[in-house]
Motif scaffolding. Structure first.
Motif: not given
Length: 258
Positions: A51-54, A70-71, A75-77, A82-84
């Protein structure tokens, strides 16, 4: 996936549940992996992305669109976003840490899909003291090498689907070249039955791999007749989306439970 000597995969013939067992289209989720384990599988194949925050997630595609609500690129989230997001409408995307810690006797064949995931994967494995039950795989040999460096060479790995494996399959490289893979910490060749219409898993391919001390794992095989053919050919492992079919084939051959 190392044995007590640290130099070979365990088992006689290995059955891998590819992204778990997901007849409900919930691939790479905890319910899918639990179904496979309940069937008797002890080897799970999965993919990881960052993810974006590792945070390292169990997810195959670069983007979320195909299997989730999702869309765009995962890697941009952030992990909060992502939890949602749900797979197949209802199931959350698991983290690799969650899956790694769910069982202490399940072996994981992990396809590392991005560069950032190499160090994260290695750190999770080291922290969980799970190096004996994981195998690092990647289509990218550079990512595979990066993972091994981060893990201090304490994790088994398979060769990437690149020139060495393909040229071997096409008959231009023999067992003597495969020995060099063994020397670099590779314990298995993980390949499709065919590549661009050309047979990969041939009697010569299996023979050369075994002469070099390497196992042959074939992906992704869903037809019973093909499973039977490959096992008769001497392959060491099969990855499948039809975990129920492979479990039956392995059971009939005396390889069940694993």
């Amino acid at each position: 996936m190392l044995n007590e000597r640290g130099n070979a995969l365990e088992g006689h013939k290995l059955a891998f549940a590819h992204r778990g067992f997901s007849p409900e289209d919930d691939e790479n989720t905890m319910p899918a992996f639990r179904r496979a384990v309940d069937l008797g599988f002890r080897y799970l194949e999965l993919d990881v992305r960052t993810s974006k925050d590792g945070v390292l997630y169990v997810f195959h595609d670069e983007t979320l669109d195909r299997v989730t609500s999702g869309k765009g690129p995962i890697s941009q989230l952030t992990s909060l976003q992502i939890a949602d997001i749900k797979v197949a409408g209802t199931v959350p995307i698991p983290t690799f840490e969650e899956l790694l810690n769910e069982w202490d006797d399940i072996h994981l064949n992990v396809d590392i899909k991005d560069a950032a995931g190499a160090e994260l994967f290695a750190q999770h494995v080291i922290d969980a003291k799970a190096n004996h039950r994981v195998l690092a795989a990647s289509f990218s040999d550079e990512r595979r090498r990066r993972t091994l460096r981060a893990a201090g060479e304490r994790v088994a790995s398979s060769s990437g689907m690149v020139t060495t494996v393909l040229s071997t399959a096409f008959g231009t490289v023999g067992a003597h070249r495969l020995l060099k893979l063994r020397e670099r910490g590779i314990v298995a060749l993980q390949v499709p039955p065919r590549y661009v219409g050309v047979p990969v898993v041939t009697p010569a391919f299996v023979r050369h791999a075994h002469e070099a001390g390497l196992q042959v794992h074939v992906w992704v095989v869903d037809e019973r007749t093909e499973m039977e053919r490959l096992l008769d050919l001497g392959v060491d492992g099969i990855m499948t989306d039809r975990a129920d079919v492979l479990a039956t084939v392995m059971d009939e051959r005396g390889y069940w439970p694993q």
